[in-house]
Design a protein around this motif. Structure first.
Motif, mmCIF file in Angstrom:
data_model
loop_
_atom_site.group_PDB
_atom_site.id
_atom_site.type_symbol
_atom_site.label_atom_id
_atom_site.label_comp_id
_atom_site.label_asym_id
_atom_site.label_seq_id
_atom_site.Cartn_x
_atom_site.Cartn_y
_atom_site.Cartn_z
ATOM 1 N N VAL A 99 11.031 -8.598 -8.951
ATOM 2 C CA VAL A 99 12.205 -8.136 -7.645
ATOM 3 C C VAL A 99 13.537 -8.881 -8.064
ATOM 4 N N ALA A 100 13.453 -10.159 -9.150
ATOM 5 C CA ALA A 100 14.610 -9.788 -9.242
ATOM 6 C C ALA A 100 15.935 -8.853 -9.122
ATOM 7 N N GLN A 101 15.542 -7.691 -10.363
ATOM 8 C CA GLN A 101 16.758 -6.758 -10.135
ATOM 9 C C GLN A 101 16.598 -5.746 -8.733
ATOM 10 N N ARG A 102 15.235 -5.710 -8.101
ATOM 11 C CA ARG A 102 16.117 -5.548 -6.881
ATOM 12 C C ARG A 102 16.086 -6.233 -5.328
ATOM 13 N N ALA A 103 16.170 -7.481 -5.477
ATOM 14 C CA ALA A 103 16.167 -8.133 -5.050
ATOM 15 C C ALA A 103 16.738 -9.948 -5.106
ATOM 16 N N PRO A 104 17.373 -10.606 -5.435
ATOM 17 C CA PRO A 104 17.315 -11.226 -6.307
ATOM 18 C C PRO A 104 17.903 -12.530 -5.412
ATOM 19 N N HIS A 105 18.187 -12.363 -3.967
ATOM 20 C CA HIS A 105 17.785 -13.094 -2.621
ATOM 21 C C HIS A 105 16.724 -13.699 -2.985
ATOM 22 N N ILE A 106 15.568 -13.270 -3.489
ATOM 23 C CA ILE A 106 14.330 -13.845 -3.415
ATOM 24 C C ILE A 106 14.024 -14.375 -4.323
ATOM 25 N N THR A 107 14.039 -15.731 -4.012
ATOM 26 C CA THR A 107 13.521 -16.729 -5.034
ATOM 27 C C THR A 107 12.046 -17.739 -5.175
ATOM 28 N N LEU A 108 11.206 -17.013 -4.556
ATOM 29 C CA LEU A 108 9.747 -17.239 -4.559
ATOM 30 C C LEU A 108 8.792 -16.214 -4.646
ATOM 31 N N VAL A 109 8.129 -15.842 -5.469
ATOM 32 C CA VAL A 109 7.034 -14.538 -5.419
ATOM 33 C C VAL A 109 5.871 -15.052 -5.812
ATOM 34 N N ALA A 110 5.017 -15.326 -4.303
ATOM 35 C CA ALA A 110 3.529 -15.726 -4.891
ATOM 36 C C ALA A 110 2.357 -14.835 -4.275
ATOM 37 N N GLY A 111 1.574 -14.297 -5.258
ATOM 38 C CA GLY A 111 0.711 -13.418 -5.528
ATOM 39 C C GLY A 111 -0.653 -14.007 -4.993
ATOM 40 N N PRO A 112 -1.504 -12.505 -4.259
ATOM 41 C CA PRO A 112 -2.204 -13.819 -3.469
ATOM 42 C C PRO A 112 -3.544 -14.296 -3.134
ATOM 43 N N ILE A 171 1.079 -1.295 0.177
ATOM 44 C CA ILE A 171 -0.593 -0.480 0.211
ATOM 45 C C ILE A 171 1.384 0.985 0.719
ATOM 46 N N ARG A 172 1.976 1.438 0.550
ATOM 47 C CA ARG A 172 2.697 2.579 1.343
ATOM 48 C C ARG A 172 4.231 2.149 0.455
ATOM 49 N N GLU A 173 4.795 2.461 0.112
ATOM 50 C CA GLU A 173 6.232 3.088 -0.151
ATOM 51 C C GLU A 173 7.214 2.530 0.763
ATOM 52 N N LYS A 174 6.386 2.652 2.105
ATOM 53 C CA LYS A 174 8.128 2.745 3.128
ATOM 54 C C LYS A 174 7.744 1.114 3.403
ATOM 55 N N ALA A 175 6.102 0.430 3.445
ATOM 56 C CA ALA A 175 6.553 -0.856 3.537
ATOM 57 C C ALA A 175 6.927 -1.821 2.731
ATOM 58 N N GLU A 176 7.159 -1.437 1.456
ATOM 59 C CA GLU A 176 7.694 -2.050 0.380
ATOM 60 C C GLU A 176 9.374 -1.974 0.630
ATOM 61 N N ASP A 177 9.840 -0.971 1.020
ATOM 62 C CA ASP A 177 11.529 -1.040 1.331
ATOM 63 C C ASP A 177 11.685 -1.653 2.694
ATOM 64 N N ARG A 178 11.041 -1.303 3.481
ATOM 65 C CA ARG A 178 11.247 -2.360 5.031
ATOM 66 C C ARG A 178 11.440 -3.625 4.237
ATOM 67 N N VAL A 179 9.939 -3.996 3.777
ATOM 68 C CA VAL A 179 9.923 -5.967 3.554
ATOM 69 C C VAL A 179 11.575 -6.196 2.761
ATOM 70 N N VAL A 180 11.712 -5.271 1.715
ATOM 71 C CA VAL A 180 12.879 -5.968 1.323
ATOM 72 C C VAL A 180 14.548 -5.635 2.032
ATOM 73 N N GLY A 181 14.299 -4.232 2.664
ATOM 74 C CA GLY A 181 15.414 -4.787 3.883
ATOM 75 C C GLY A 181 15.561 -5.825 5.145
ATOM 76 N N ARG A 182 14.063 -6.485 4.799
ATOM 77 C CA ARG A 182 14.269 -7.617 5.980
ATOM 78 C C ARG A 182 14.215 -8.875 5.344
ATOM 79 N N THR A 183 14.292 -9.291 4.113
ATOM 80 C CA THR A 183 14.421 -9.819 3.298
ATOM 81 C C THR A 183 16.545 -10.460 3.652
ATOM 82 N N SER A 184 16.886 -8.641 2.885
ATOM 83 C CA SER A 184 18.267 -8.734 3.099
ATOM 84 C C SER A 184 19.012 -9.072 4.027
ATOM 85 N N GLN A 185 17.719 -8.609 5.527
ATOM 86 C CA GLN A 185 18.559 -9.309 7.237
ATOM 87 C C GLN A 185 18.543 -10.899 7.024
#
Length: 476
Positions: A128-141, A87-101
């Motif tokens: 997601v492959a460009q922004r967070a290549p370490h994520i290998t599974l992407v599943a929508g709602p 819903i908001r850009e900051k939430a998306e940024d935090r998720v990418v940061g969290r997966t990096s952790q």
């Protein structure tokens, strides 16, 4: 093994009350858990709204049926799933940061699968492959029915992306595994959204609106009642626009009201345009329906609402508030407010502040507009309010709402309220519960037990919580 899910909880940014989970970048320390099984292990973390919490329960149920064991510690997992909000850009940024952790756990487990599910998965898709290549599974709602198989494929080394939207998927009849307090539970009655507000990604990330069949809603509510739940929260993106064949939301609400064992019913989030006279009447005559509504205003200016395509004017919103307060005396109202939407002038912002003073919401979620890339506003409108101005306006809205929230709490001091006890405080020195109007109440530790309904006298306020003492002989 016991049901364990790591749900990230905390107050929403700039919110004057607790409502729904919000992201934290680091999980709290947990005790080591030894999993004596060869079954694949999954760690699930949830960001975002109540809809995401309900979806996490569905995901967990599907994974359990697919042979996965849930663990609390990501260091023990073979699969880490982060259920996301876009819903908001900051939430998306935090998720990418969290997966990096979370990526650090691959040092001990090179085969660890890191995946994202939910709205952000649908929003990012192949990017997601460009922004967070370490994520290998992407599943929508709409892919949760097959989530176990998707995890199997990712564990076998495949990069899996399944973000198709399904106009018919409502997950009827599937088992869930909620990770809640066992007292108040979410029941999804509607998926998707047809409103297409110019700023919102939901129709693009969750698809078109469809109602869950009433039989499935009632099955889920009865299951909660049989499990000992005292309260259910009916969920939908625009929950009061619910319709399935000839059943509307007011009729569904009346049917849920008849389920024995459920003492309280809430719903979120309704859409102002769809607050029909029948629904207002149902709220007035059905005693289990709590006198509390989250009513998103977004702006107090008709011109801004038109640019947002909200479908109502300021005057119509104020008139709805008046109808609700007349039909349900003492009703508590919370809202969503957005500042800095495309083209917002100082005068238009001032009209939002004026609306706040006129309505005096009990609490609010307040945000600055952020461009989400795939919305109408992103493609056709100019995000022309400077960030510094957005920040200043947001602070003004926050300060105004803080005044109203404190006044709302202070007005309840000395009143008698019925509280549903949900557990203990974080410090462990107080019981925590909610009034019918959803105000948080702190009670003496031994005054009751979780799940009790207790009549109390409000003795004080912290500004965001209420202090109370139990009335004599009022435990239920």
């Amino acid at each position: 093994m016991s049901s364990l899910v790591q749900i990230r909880r905390g107050p929403a940014p700039h919110a004057s009350s607790e409502r729904g989970p919000q992201p934290e970048l680091e999980p709290e320390p947990t005790a080591d858990i030894v999993v004596a099984t060869d079954a694949p292990r999954v760690y699930l973390e949830t960001f975002g709204c109540q809809m995401n919490e309900a979806d996490s329960a569905l995901i967990a149920g599907r994974l359990r049926e697919g042979g996965y064991v849930r663990v609390r510690d990501p260091a023990q997992a073979d699969v880490v799933l982060v259920n996301t909000c876009a819903i908001r850009e900051k939430a998306e940024d935090r998720v990418v940061g969290r997966t990096s952790q979370l990526l650090r756990h691959r040092a001990d487990n090179p085969g660890l699968v890191i995946g994202i599910t939910g709205c952000m998965a649908e929003h990012l898709k192949t990017r997601v492959a460009q922004r967070a290549p370490h994520i290998t599974l992407v599943a929508g709602p709409d892919s949760y029915r097959s989530i176990a198989a998707l995890c199997d494929r990712a564990r076998a080394g495949e990069r899996v992306i399944d973000v198709r939207l399904d106009k018919a998927e409502v997950y009827e009849g599937l088992a869930e595994e909620p990770d809640d307090d066992g007292i108040s539970g979410f029941v999804t009655i509607q998926r998707g959204c047809d409103k297409f507000c110019t700023f919102c990604v939901v129709p693009y990330t969750r698809g078109r609106e469809r109602g869950v069949p009433p039989r499935e809603v009632l099955r889920a509510v009865r299951a909660r009642a049989q499990a000992g739940y005292r309260e259910v929260v009916l969920l939908g993106q625009t929950v009061n626009s619910y319709r399935h064949e000839d059943v509307g939301f007011a009729e569904l609400l009346a049917a849920v009201h008849e389920v024995e064992g459920i003492e309280r019913i809430r719903f979120t989030s309704p859409y102002p345009v769809d607050f029909s006279p029948a629904l207002v009447d149902a709220m007035a005559r059905l005693p289990k329906v709590c006198p509390q509504v989250h009513l998103p205003a977004q702006s107090g200016c008709t011109a801004v609402l038109e640019r947002m395509r909200r479908g109502y004017t300021r005057d119509q919103f104020v008139a709805l508030v008046a109808r609700l307060r007349q039909a349900v005396p003492g009703i508590a109202l919370s809202t969503d407010l957005m500042v800095g939407f495309c083209g917002e002038t100082e005068d238009e912002h001032a009209q939002t502040l004026a609306l706040m003073d006129e309505v005096r919401f009990d609490s609010a979620f307040m945000f600055a507009y952020s461009d989400r890339g795939i919305t109408y506003a992103s493609k056709k409108m100019s995000d022309d309010v400077p960030e510094a101005v957005k920040k200043q306006r947001l602070q003004q809205v926050i300060e105004r709402q803080e005044q109203h929230t404190r006044a709302s709490h202070e007005a309840r001091v000395g009143t008698r309220q019925r509280v549903l006890v949900s557990g203990t405080s974080r410090r462990g020195d107080r019981l925590v519960g909610r009034t019918e109007s959803f105000h948080k109440v702190l009670l003496p530790l031994h005054a009751a037990a979780p799940g009790d309904l207790l009549d109390v006298t409000i003795t004080g306020s912290t500004g965001h919580s209420l202090w109370a003492e139990p009335a004599p002989s009022q435990r239920h």
